[in-house]
Design an enzyme around this catalytic site. Structure first.
Site, PDB file in Angstrom:
ATOM      1  N   ASP A   1     -11.815  22.095 -79.122  1.00  0.00           N
ATOM      2  CA  ASP A   1     -10.583  21.488 -78.607  1.00  0.00           C
ATOM      3  C   ASP A   1      -9.435  21.722 -79.590  1.00  0.00           C
ATOM      4  OD1 ASP A   1      -9.082  20.155 -76.732  1.00  0.00           O
ATOM      5  OD2 ASP A   1      -9.638  18.147 -77.426  1.00  0.00           O
TER       6      ASP A   1
ATOM      7  N   GLY B   1      -4.371  24.397 -77.569  1.00  0.00           N
ATOM      8  CA  GLY B   1      -2.999  24.226 -77.094  1.00  0.00           C
ATOM      9  C   GLY B   1      -2.109  23.674 -78.206  1.00  0.00           C
TER      10      GLY B   1
ATOM     11  N   ASN C   1     -11.129  21.416 -66.103  1.00  0.00           N
ATOM     12  CA  ASN C   1     -10.038  22.286 -66.579  1.00  0.00           C
ATOM     13  C   ASN C   1      -9.317  23.028 -65.444  1.00  0.00           C
ATOM     14  OD1 ASN C   1     -11.734  23.104 -69.701  1.00  0.00           O
ATOM     15  ND2 ASN C   1     -10.095  21.630 -69.357  1.00  0.00           N
TER      16      ASN C   1
ATOM     17  N   ARG D   1      -5.584  22.312 -64.786  1.00  0.00           N
ATOM     18  CA  ARG D   1      -4.488  22.879 -65.597  1.00  0.00           C
ATOM     19  C   ARG D   1      -3.621  23.819 -64.747  1.00  0.00           C
ATOM     20  NH1 ARG D   1      -6.546  23.442 -71.769  1.00  0.00           N
ATOM     21  NH2 ARG D   1      -7.609  21.449 -71.799  1.00  0.00           N
TER      22      ARG D   1
ATOM     23  N   ARG E   1     -16.966  18.025 -82.359  1.00  0.00           N
ATOM     24  CA  ARG E   1     -15.729  18.136 -81.583  1.00  0.00           C
ATOM     25  C   ARG E   1     -14.582  18.366 -82.547  1.00  0.00           C
ATOM     26  NH1 ARG E   1     -13.755  15.726 -75.974  1.00  0.00           N
ATOM     27  NH2 ARG E   1     -11.678  16.629 -76.008  1.00  0.00           N
TER      28      ARG E   1
HETATM   29  C1  IPE Z   1     -12.898  19.677 -73.299  1.00  0.00           C
HETATM   30  O1  IPE Z   1     -11.601  19.757 -73.763  1.00  0.00           O
HETATM   31  C2  IPE Z   1     -13.260  20.899 -72.508  1.00  0.00           C
HETATM   32  C3  IPE Z   1     -13.408  22.114 -73.275  1.00  0.00           C
HETATM   33  C4  IPE Z   1     -13.339  22.205 -74.570  1.00  0.00           C
HETATM   34  C5  IPE Z   1     -13.684  23.297 -72.508  1.00  0.00           C
HETATM   35  P1  IPE Z   1     -10.397  19.133 -72.917  1.00  0.00           P
HETATM   36  O2  IPE Z   1      -9.180  19.355 -73.702  1.00  0.00           O
HETATM   37  O3  IPE Z   1     -10.409  19.658 -71.532  1.00  0.00           O
HETATM   38  O4  IPE Z   1     -10.812  17.589 -72.875  1.00  0.00           O
HETATM   39  P2  IPE Z   1      -9.925  16.302 -72.599  1.00  0.00           P
HETATM   40  O5  IPE Z   1      -9.125  16.575 -71.351  1.00  0.00           O
HETATM   41  O6  IPE Z   1      -9.037  16.117 -73.788  1.00  0.00           O
HETATM   42  O7  IPE Z   1     -10.905  15.188 -72.448  1.00  0.00           O
HETATM   43  C1  IPE Z   2      -9.554  23.603 -75.764  1.00  0.00           C
HETATM   44  O1  IPE Z   2      -8.245  23.546 -76.194  1.00  0.00           O
HETATM   45  C2  IPE Z   2      -9.821  24.797 -74.887  1.00  0.00           C
HETATM   46  C3  IPE Z   2     -10.055  24.469 -73.473  1.00  0.00           C
HETATM   47  C4  IPE Z   2     -10.186  23.279 -72.977  1.00  0.00           C
HETATM   48  C5  IPE Z   2     -10.163  25.593 -72.550  1.00  0.00           C
HETATM   49  P1  IPE Z   2      -7.134  22.801 -75.353  1.00  0.00           P
HETATM   50  O2  IPE Z   2      -6.492  23.792 -74.443  1.00  0.00           O
HETATM   51  O3  IPE Z   2      -7.704  21.614 -74.668  1.00  0.00           O
HETATM   52  O4  IPE Z   2      -6.126  22.356 -76.470  1.00  0.00           O
HETATM   53  P2  IPE Z   2      -5.324  20.997 -76.576  1.00  0.00           P
HETATM   54  O5  IPE Z   2      -6.307  19.874 -76.473  1.00  0.00           O
HETATM   55  O6  IPE Z   2      -4.362  20.984 -75.421  1.00  0.00           O
HETATM   56  O7  IPE Z   2      -4.640  21.051 -77.895  1.00  0.00           O
HETATM   57 MG    MG Z   3      -7.870  19.660 -75.169  1.00  0.00          MG
END
Ligand code: IPE
Ligand code: IPE
Ligand code: MG
Length: 263
Positions: A31, A34, A79, A82, A199
């Site tokens: 995680d 982004g 996901n 998104r 995590r």
């Molecule tokens: C969990 O991360 C899913 C993956 C790492 C693929 P998210 O960013 O989607 O989780 P939440 O929305 O913060 O719970």
């Molecule tokens: C995890 O990073 C990757 C996926 C869930 C695909 P994020 O895209 O959730 O990154 P943040 O949580 O928005 O920073």
């Molecule tokens: Mg995330």
């Protein structure tokens, strides 16, 4: 096939950890991609691309340490919520990853697997994933498993459906259903349950990952954003894990040694 990571040498890499305390299976919620990109003023997909690099380094180090399997949460069923551009970019990245890593995985003797629902995934993503699974099927080194289009509740629901079908067809009696009946119908029943769940990016939640399998996993949360996760972060997680006392509902060895003295 010659293993690139011959009998791993955890004692050299992690001298302060008892090799018997290296986890067999590590599950990772990657995680923070982004946030990592945003901090640098780039679009989110830039973070995802750099996350793929962190995944590679983590698998290589896990292999050297003698970890048998690492399962990475790459794309959850949730996901799909998104923006379509990000989802599409993640799907393309998955295909590019499979095509780009294939030779390195073979060279490193890494066995590739994937878990998740096929329904809903673009055909080219399924083909790319399946093709690396087939190419590395004979590799005898560590297992790299990616969870794509994956949800823990969906996995259990799919197992329930398979069990209900077996009962309806007379192949199974309801009285025979136990934990093993469910466990054996999960997506990767041959992998041991994860000992350690990592995590990144600080969130203290499970986000629907491996709900059945992590019942007794130790949880390590790091604030490091996934693209910055490296071998030293993996070492820190394993050190943390090795220092835990896993009781599985029983008692510590030191507690039980004295025997029961009564109240
Ligand atoms: C969990 O991360 C899913 C993956 C790492 C693929 P998210 O960013 O989607 O989780 P939440 O929305 O913060 O719970
Ligand atoms: C995890 O990073 C990757 C996926 C869930 C695909 P994020 O895209 O959730 O990154 P943040 O949580 O928005 O920073
Ligand atoms: Mg995330």
């Amino acid at each position: 096939m010659q293993a690139r990571y011959p009998s791993a040498d955890p004692l050299t890499l992690l001298p302060d950890v008892d090799p018997r305390r290296i986890p067999r299976h590590i599950a990772i919620i990657m995680d923070g991609n982004g946030r990592w990109a945003k901090q640098r003023g780039f679009p989110r997909i830039f973070g995802h691309r750099n996350g793929a690099r962190a995944l590679r380094e983590t698998v290589e180090e896990a292999g050297r340490l003698g970890v048998e399997a690492v399962t990475f949460y790459s794309f959850s069923l949730e996901n799909w919520r998104r923006p379509p551009e990000e989802v599409q970019a993640l799907m393309l990245l998955c295909v590019a990853y499979c095509e780009g890593e294939r030779e390195a995985l073979l060279r490193d003797n890494v066995r590739f697997r994937w878990i998740g629902r096929r329904e809903g995934l673009p055909a080219e993503v399924i083909e790319a994933l399946d093709s690396v699974v087939a190419a590395t099927a004979r590799c005898t080194g560590p297992t790299l498993c990616v969870a794509v289009n994956y949800g823990g509740r969906a996995e259990i629901a799919d197992a329930a459906k398979a069990i209900a079908t077996a009962v309806a067809e007379g192949r199974l009696q309801p009285s025979q259903i136990g934990e093993d009946t469910i466990a054996s119908r999960l997506y990767a029943p041959d992998l041991p349950d994860p000992d350690l769940l990592i995590r990144s990016a600080g969130e203290r939640r499970i986000s629907n990952f491996l709900l059945w399998q992590i019942s007794y996993a130790e949880i390590h949360v790091t604030d490091v954003l996934w693209p910055d996760f490296d071998a030293s972060c993996l070492h820190a997680a394993i050190r943390d894990f090795a220092a835990r006392s896993r009781r599985f509902g029983g008692l510590d060895e030191s507690d039980s040694a004295g025997g029961f003295t009564g109240a």
